[in-house]
Write an enzyme that holds these catalytic residues in place. Structure first.
Site, PDB file in Angstrom:
ATOM      1  N   HIS A 194      -1.014   0.513  -9.862  1.00  0.00           N
ATOM      2  CA  HIS A 194      -1.687  -0.362  -8.882  1.00  0.00           C
ATOM      3  C   HIS A 194      -2.303  -1.580  -9.571  1.00  0.00           C
ATOM      4  CE1 HIS A 194      -3.794  -0.340  -4.715  1.00  0.00           C
ATOM      5  NE2 HIS A 194      -3.535  -1.581  -5.104  1.00  0.00           N
TER       6      HIS A 194
ATOM      7  N   ARG B  70       0.841  -1.191   0.000  1.00  0.00           N
ATOM      8  CA  ARG B  70       0.000   0.000   0.000  1.00  0.00           C
ATOM      9  C   ARG B  70       0.876   1.240   0.000  1.00  0.00           C
ATOM     10  NH1 ARG B  70      -3.382  -2.838  -1.482  1.00  0.00           N
ATOM     11  NH2 ARG B  70      -5.504  -3.187  -0.698  1.00  0.00           N
TER      12      ARG B  70
END
Length: 312
Positions: free
Chosen positions: A275, A227
């Protein structure tokens, strides 16, 4: 049984058809604002609090390996999920293989110095570089859960020294294990390539900062697959400027999409992907969720249940 589906970007009809094929007789519907009809299970990603609040569900399934979106909602709305309702995350469902591919690509590239040769190509420079020594190219994984263990195992075939660090002791064949705050420094000091696969919890926010990066072997490499909140972005830029870090590959960021004015875009030693190092695969995820719901219907507890006190 009645199943609710909500995802801000996935096409609901494809998921509904998939689940109904795997769970004949189940009534699957897309949740829309105002829908307060009964349901037994919910499949969600970043759900609005009103979707889950007050429901007496048998289980909630997160449509991803991470559950930080749901946990953040729970911190703001503690009554969103009824007491005792289990929350499950996707443990693998094809993500492990994708993570392996991503990690092996970057590790081998750095080891063989391919990004540096590409820079030389842009400068029309013919200059063979000294090879890294395999026995000194130690790879350290922050996080030793399902995905961390999978990535570690995929790198074993290449003969690199491997180590991992986690909050609690873990045992992975062929990997030297470190755990707890007391062993973090020792883990870092022997690591040349740091791969982050930690869960996103209040305790891990900002863990990859200047103090941590400075403890790695000189000229280290960073691969962040977890993350964006784990990384203090300004500290990475400072570590690159100081030569403490040679290069980084980042798939996740504090703000997504990454703003066009961000310094990462133009930095020659930072590789960026949007991502997508490992995405949710519909067929594999559907298989896991259907199997898990059937286990629950038989009175058993599936794997992948999240410990809400730990956040993973």
């Amino acid at each position: 049984m009645d199943i609710l589906f909500y995802h801000p970007s996935f096409k609901a009809d494809k998921w509904i058809d998939l689940l109904q094929q795997r769970l004949p007789g189940a009534r699957v519907r897309q949740w829309l604002p105002g829908d307060d009809r009964p349901a037994d299970y919910a499949l969600v990603r970043n759900p609005p609090p009103e979707m889950l609040k007050g429901r007496r569900l048998r289980g909630v399934y997160a449509l991803g390996a991470g559950v930080d979106d749901i946990l953040e909602q729970l911190r703001q709305h503690p009554d969103m999920l009824g007491e005792g309702i289990p929350l499950f995350r996707l443990e693998d469902t094809g993500m492990s293989l994708q993570m392996q591919e991503y990690a092996v690509y970057h590790v081998l590239g750095w080891f063989r110095r391919f990004p540096e040769y590409q820079q030389q190509k842009r400068e029309a420079l013919w200059h063979p570089l000294r090879n890294h020594r395999r026995e000194e190219f130690t790879i350290g994984l922050l996080g030793a859960g399902v995905l961390g263990a999978s990535v570690a195992q995929s790198l074993q075939a290449w003969g690199f020294p491997l180590r991992c660090w986690s909050r609690s002791p873990k045992q992975i064949d062929g990997v030297t294990s470190f755990h707890g705050d007391a062993q973090l420094g020792e883990f870092l000091s022997g690591t040349r390539v740091l791969i982050n696969l930690l869960p996103n919890t209040p305790q891990t926010v900002g863990i990859i900062n200047r103090a941590l990066l400075s403890q790695l072997q000189p000229g280290a490499f960073l691969l962040n697959l977890a993350r964006g909140a784990h990384l203090v972005e300004a500290d990475l830029l400072a570590a690159l400027e100081a030569g403490e870090v040679s290069a980084a590959a980042l798939d996740v960021f504090n703000h997504e999409p990454l703003p066009v004015e961000h310094a990462f875009w133009s930095h020659p030693d930072i590789a960026i992907t949007p991502h997508n190092a490992a995405v949710t695969l519909r067929e594999e995820a559907g298989d896991y969720i259907a199997r898990s719901i059937l286990l629950q219907e038989q009175g058993e507890m599936p794997s992948g249940r999240v410990d809400l006190s730990r956040g993973y």
